[in-house]
Each structure stands twice: as C-alpha cells, then as structure tokens.
Design a protein around this motif. Structure first.
Motif, PDB file in Angstrom:
ATOM      1  N   THR A   1      -1.461  -9.933  -5.952  1.00  0.00           N
ATOM      2  CA  THR A   1      -1.518  -8.945  -5.194  1.00  0.00           C
ATOM      3  C   THR A   1      -0.208  -8.278  -5.063  1.00  0.00           C
ATOM      4  OG1 THR A   1      -3.304 -10.095  -3.588  1.00  0.00           O
ATOM      5  CG2 THR A   1      -1.621  -8.056  -2.729  1.00  0.00           C
TER       6      THR A   1
ATOM      7  N   GLN B   1       0.120  -4.169  -6.136  1.00  0.00           N
ATOM      8  CA  GLN B   1       0.530  -3.392  -5.164  1.00  0.00           C
ATOM      9  C   GLN B   1       1.614  -2.368  -5.828  1.00  0.00           C
ATOM     10  OE1 GLN B   1       1.116  -5.549  -1.729  1.00  0.00           O
ATOM     11  NE2 GLN B   1      -0.654  -5.530  -0.980  1.00  0.00           N
TER      12      GLN B   1
ATOM     13  N   GLU C   1       0.382  -0.225  -8.455  1.00  0.00           N
ATOM     14  CA  GLU C   1      -0.494   0.889  -7.909  1.00  0.00           C
ATOM     15  C   GLU C   1       0.463   1.893  -7.482  1.00  0.00           C
ATOM     16  OE1 GLU C   1      -4.917  -0.874  -6.737  1.00  0.00           O
ATOM     17  OE2 GLU C   1      -3.221  -0.938  -5.241  1.00  0.00           O
TER      18      GLU C   1
ATOM     19  N   LEU D   1      -3.613   1.890  -0.308  1.00  0.00           N
ATOM     20  CA  LEU D   1      -2.663   1.006  -0.568  1.00  0.00           C
ATOM     21  C   LEU D   1      -1.814   0.882   0.437  1.00  0.00           C
ATOM     22  CD1 LEU D   1      -1.153  -0.595  -2.709  1.00  0.00           C
ATOM     23  CD2 LEU D   1      -0.039   1.404  -3.345  1.00  0.00           C
TER      24      LEU D   1
ATOM     25  N   GLU E   1      -3.195  -1.538   3.089  1.00  0.00           N
ATOM     26  CA  GLU E   1      -3.171  -2.647   2.684  1.00  0.00           C
ATOM     27  C   GLU E   1      -1.662  -3.184   3.130  1.00  0.00           C
ATOM     28  OE1 GLU E   1      -3.674  -5.486  -1.248  1.00  0.00           O
ATOM     29  OE2 GLU E   1      -4.182  -3.248  -1.229  1.00  0.00           O
ATOM     30  N   VAL E   2      -0.599  -2.487   2.421  1.00  0.00           N
ATOM     31  CA  VAL E   2       0.741  -2.964   2.743  1.00  0.00           C
ATOM     32  C   VAL E   2       1.171  -2.882   4.221  1.00  0.00           C
ATOM     33  CG1 VAL E   2       3.055  -2.243   1.876  1.00  0.00           C
ATOM     34  CG2 VAL E   2       1.287  -2.277   0.292  1.00  0.00           C
TER      35      VAL E   2
END
Length: 244
Positions: free
Chosen positions: A123, A127, A130, A153, A156-157
């Motif tokens: 992960t 990230q 991406e 993104l 998620e972050v």
C-alpha cells in the motif's frame, strides 16, 4: 543479459567500475544480478549493482531497459525489506523521468507498478506511485483520468493520516483544479495542503511548491501584493536547495 552469472561480491562490483566502456560495465552488472545466491551479503551487493546499473542506463538514455530491469527485479523484491523495495522502485522511476521524451513510458511504467503493488498488497508504495501517475497525467493534460485517480487516493490517504503524502496530493489536486479553471476547488485543496503541512515538518522544496501555488492563485485573483509575497517565499525556499 548474459547466461553466465558473476558472484555478487565487492570484487564483481569493482570489476564493473573498472570496465573500459559503459556497455561492458552494464553487462557485468546484469551478470551480478543473475547470481542465484540470496545470502545477506549477496543481497547487499545486488542492491549496489542495481543502483549502479540504474545510473548507467539513465546516462545512456535507455528508458525501455530501465523498465525491463524493474520488471525483472520483482522476484528479488520478495527477498528484501519493503522499504528497500520502495526506494529501488522509486529510484528507477525517477531515472526514467530524467530521460527526455519519456512521458508516455513513465505513465505506462507507473500503471504497471500500480497493478503489481496492488497485487502484492504494498500500500505505501502504491499510493506514492499513484500520486506520481496523477502528476504525469496532469502534465499530459489527461485531466479527467488524473482527477479520478486523485479523488480516490486522497480519501484513502486521509483515512490513513499520512500527512506528508497528503500534502503532496492536496497540492497536486490544487494544481489540477487550477488547470481546469476551477479556482474555488483549487483554493480549497491548497488550504487542505497547508493544514496538513502545518502539522509536520515539510522539506524546503515542498514548502516552496506550496508557496508558489499560493502566489499563482492570488495572482489569478489580481491580489498581486500577496502573490508577490508568496512568490518571494517560494524563491527563498528553492534558492536554499543544494540542487535546485
């Protein structure tokens, strides 16, 4: 790549450094990577070989070979810590980026690595790749694809509270919205970047990028005095870098 390997030792690395020409050095380093040994010392020497090989391929503008190298190293990545894998992967992608005219190759390479990192459940690395991919898509004016990627993104972050990466993503989102002439969203994303940056130590280059974007947005609103102030702050941050 040669069918006969060389032992992954300091002597082999030295042999590559002493090669008469670049092609000879590259051949030796590939043979070092073919060594089947996975002892701690061999792995350490292979890491050095990868670093040296990456530099040589970049100097020769061999972008496709760097891409092939990254693909061929996947079995090796299962033998070393994830942090070292991330450093090598990002280093090779950075090297491709230094070769002129490789935007399409970089995008393709990042997409391949996103698929691999997702399959391998890496992960942290995914990230960051991406985010790099979104920046490349923005540079090539693929705004819709970049925005779709960033939207998922950033959620998620933010959930993981990785503030350093969040600063990069929010700043990138601000630039993207500005490119789409959506000033309110560009300002909102920049505010989010500043909020995240205030909670952590931000490297000078990153702080300079934030101030530069602030100056651009204020100039767009014709607030030139404030824009000048931010541009000067950005200049000072960039000027302080050893390798701007």
């Amino acid at each position: 790549m040669s069918t006969s390997y060389l032992p992954a030792t300091t002597d082999s690395i030295a042999q590559a450094l002493e090669a008469k020409d670049t092609s000879g050095a590259i051949s030796i380093l590939y043979r070092v990577l073919d060594d089947p040994s996975s002892s701690p010392e061999a792995l350490r020497m292979k890491e050095q070989a990868i670093t040296n090989l990456t530099d040589l391929l970049r100097q020769e503008n061999r972008g496709e070979d760097l891409r092939s190298l990254l693909t061929s190293l996947r079995p090796f990545f299962s033998l070393i810590p994830k942090a070292k894998t991330a450093k090598i992967v990002r280093g090779i992608i950075d090297s491709v980026a230094k070769i002129p005219g490789t935007s399409d190759l970089q995008i393709s390479l990042c997409k391949e690595m996103v698929q691999w990192t997702r399959a391998e459940k890496r992960t942290f690395l995914r990230q960051r790749i991406e985010a790099r991919l979104a920046a490349l898509l923005m540079e090539t004016k693929e705004y819709s694809e970049a925005l779709t990627l960033l939207s998922g993104l950033v959620k998620e972050v933010r959930r993981l509270d990785d503030k350093l990466l969040l600063v990069d993503i929010d700043l990138l989102e601000s630039k993207l919205h500005f490119s789409l002439r959506n000033l309110p969203k560009a300002k909102a994303a920049l505010t989010a970047a500043r909020t995240a940056a205030n909670a952590i130590y931000v490297p000078p280059a990153q702080q300079g990028a934030i101030d530069l974007q602030s100056g651009i947005l204020h100039a767009e609103e014709k607030d030139y005095k404030t824009a000048y102030s931010y541009f000067f702050e950005a200049f000072e941050s960039f000027n302080a870098l050893e390798d701007p």
